[in-house]
Motif scaffolding. Sequence first.
Motif, short mmCIF file in Angstrom:
data_model
loop_
_atom_site.label_atom_id
_atom_site.label_comp_id
_atom_site.label_asym_id
_atom_site.label_seq_id
_atom_site.Cartn_x
_atom_site.Cartn_y
_atom_site.Cartn_z
N UNK A 275 0.83 -1.22 0.00
CA UNK A 275 0.00 0.00 0.00
C UNK A 275 0.86 1.27 0.00
N UNK A 276 1.96 1.25 0.76
CA UNK A 276 2.77 2.48 0.81
C UNK A 276 3.41 2.73 -0.56
N UNK A 277 3.82 1.67 -1.25
CA UNK A 277 4.40 1.87 -2.59
C UNK A 277 3.30 2.38 -3.53
N UNK A 278 2.12 1.77 -3.44
CA UNK A 278 0.97 2.19 -4.26
C UNK A 278 0.70 3.69 -4.05
N UNK A 279 0.66 4.10 -2.77
CA UNK A 279 0.35 5.51 -2.47
C UNK A 279 1.48 6.44 -2.93
N UNK A 280 2.74 6.01 -2.71
CA UNK A 280 3.87 6.85 -3.15
C UNK A 280 3.77 7.15 -4.64
N UNK A 281 3.29 6.15 -5.40
CA UNK A 281 3.24 6.29 -6.88
C UNK A 281 1.90 6.82 -7.36
N UNK A 282 0.97 7.00 -6.42
CA UNK A 282 -0.38 7.46 -6.75
C UNK A 282 -1.00 6.59 -7.85
N UNK A 283 -0.91 5.27 -7.66
CA UNK A 283 -1.35 4.36 -8.73
C UNK A 283 -2.85 4.43 -8.99
#
Length: 286
Positions: A275-283
Amino acid sequence: MESQKKYKSRFSFEFFPPKTDVGVQKLKVVREQLAEKNPAFFSVTYGAGGSTRDRTVDTVLDIQKSTGISTAPHLSCVGDSREQLRELIQHYKKNGIERIVTLRGDLPSGMGASSGELKYASDLVAFIREETGDHFHLEVAAYPEMHPQAASMDADLLAFKAKVDAGASSAITQYFYSVDSYKFFVDSCEKMGIDIPLVVGIMPITNHDNLMRFSNMCGAEIPRWIRTRIENHSTDLDYITKFGEEVVTGLCEQLLDLGAPGFHFYTLNQTEPSLSIWNNLDLSNR
Ligand code: FAD
């Protein structure tokens, strides 16, 4: 990389079928949290030889029903008969499943060398197409750093092409941390006339021992600079989590810039790292 840019981006999450009641309850929370991101689909792994057959079926149907998000079972052919595979495929079709991650699988040690009636994932792709036509979207595995049992990279590329020729709809890669391995893989596929989405499998880095164990099994290379840092902080989970998030977010940014058509997160039934990677990338907005 040009061929990949025409595909619409898609982002998905993978789970394993829990063994215990505690695991089942934990996955219920994780899938609800990740469902809020409205991923393209969830997937649930399968123990080759049928060791998780019932748990995979139950988990897939339960997740799809409770979240309303398309959920794909993984299905491997090693150790299973045609009849067992046929039953399972028809069961999924009847229950509204529309996507299967189609694999050869690896038999757990101790299960002997029996390889079932279908030898390779390409045979399983062909079998599912024979049985159910175009009903399923079939995902297959791809190995930018080469499958560990392949005779050579060229042989592995030909084996990959055989899966595409048999009717695979798209592919998910084994995880890797070198952008160049993906770039060269995609370029090789283009030269061979392979034209399906080559979605990148993403393994968040959260734990030294687990990452080393998985990577030794599946042949994924951990670059020395990453290995050294997590080895040096092997008991400092906060450090590894923060470092891992930064490294994998950076990897994903480079892959998106190159034109990768999506990511499939190996969540290991945890919310936060993916989730944190998803949010960092604004997927959600890509
Ligand atoms: P294949 O594509 O059949 O390839 C296996 C090997 O055989 C390769 O070395 C290939 O080069 C070679 N080969 C293929 N065809 C031929 C041919 N005609 N002649 C000679 N050699 C050939 N495992 C599980 O058990 N359960 C899971 O749920 C699971 N999920 C996965 C999800 C993803 C996205 C990925 C990338 C892997 C997953 N795996 C899973 C691991 C996978 O099962 C193993 O990597 C397995 O060893 C190979 O499966 P495959 O489908 O890639 O096999």
